[in-house]
Motif scaffolding. Structure first.
Motif, PDB file in Angstrom:
ATOM      1  N   PHE A 100     -26.602  16.767  11.053  1.00 44.64           N
ATOM      2  CA  PHE A 100     -27.125  16.150  12.194  1.00 44.64           C
ATOM      3  C   PHE A 100     -28.248  15.436  11.772  1.00 44.64           C
ATOM      4  N   CYS A 101     -29.098  15.746  10.917  1.00 44.02           N
ATOM      5  CA  CYS A 101     -30.325  15.043  10.465  1.00 44.02           C
ATOM      6  C   CYS A 101     -29.947  13.869   9.720  1.00 44.02           C
ATOM      7  N   GLN A 102     -28.929  14.055   8.975  1.00 39.39           N
ATOM      8  CA  GLN A 102     -28.438  12.681   8.095  1.00 39.39           C
ATOM      9  C   GLN A 102     -27.949  11.684   9.110  1.00 39.39           C
ATOM     10  N   GLU A 103     -27.198  12.058  10.118  1.00 41.56           N
ATOM     11  CA  GLU A 103     -26.573  11.260  10.879  1.00 41.56           C
ATOM     12  C   GLU A 103     -27.461  10.591  11.867  1.00 41.56           C
ATOM     13  N   HIS A 104     -28.574  11.103  12.216  1.00 38.49           N
ATOM     14  CA  HIS A 104     -29.432  10.482  12.999  1.00 38.49           C
ATOM     15  C   HIS A 104     -30.722   9.966  12.541  1.00 38.49           C
TER      16      HIS A 104
END
Length: 96
Positions: free
Chosen positions: A51-55
């Motif tokens: 999630f953190c990588q995507e956003h």
């Protein structure tokens, strides 16, 4: 000098089932604030890193856990405060 106005940090539950949607909506809503924020997501639970990588959010997986695999609050705050910007507010907020 940094242009960050507010550091927000949180420690979500695993990103599974209904918690995934609720937490994603909460965290992404903070990116819409009319100020420059730095969002730090603490913990190593399922789905957080992706999630953190995507956003493009800051992910801090290295916190301490007790014998029941519950994140320790003092460790969460220590990591969150390590991202503090001098003279700017910092906020811990639940994301569920």
């Amino acid at each position: 000098m940094t242009d960050i106005d507010l550091v927000i940090f949180c420690c979500p539950k695993p990103f599974i089932k209904e918690f995934a949607t609720v937490q994603q909506n909460a965290i992404l809503s903070w990116t819409q604030l009319p100020i420059k924020t730095k969002i730090v997501v603490v913990g190593k639970e399922q789905g957080i890193a992706e999630f953190c990588q995507e956003h493009k959010l800051v992910h801090e997986p290295n916190i301490k856990y007790n014998e029941y695999n519950t994140p320790l609050l003092d460790s969460i705050f220590e990591v969150g405060h390590s991202h503090a910007v001098p003279g700017k507010p910092i906020c811990y907020i639940n994301c569920d």
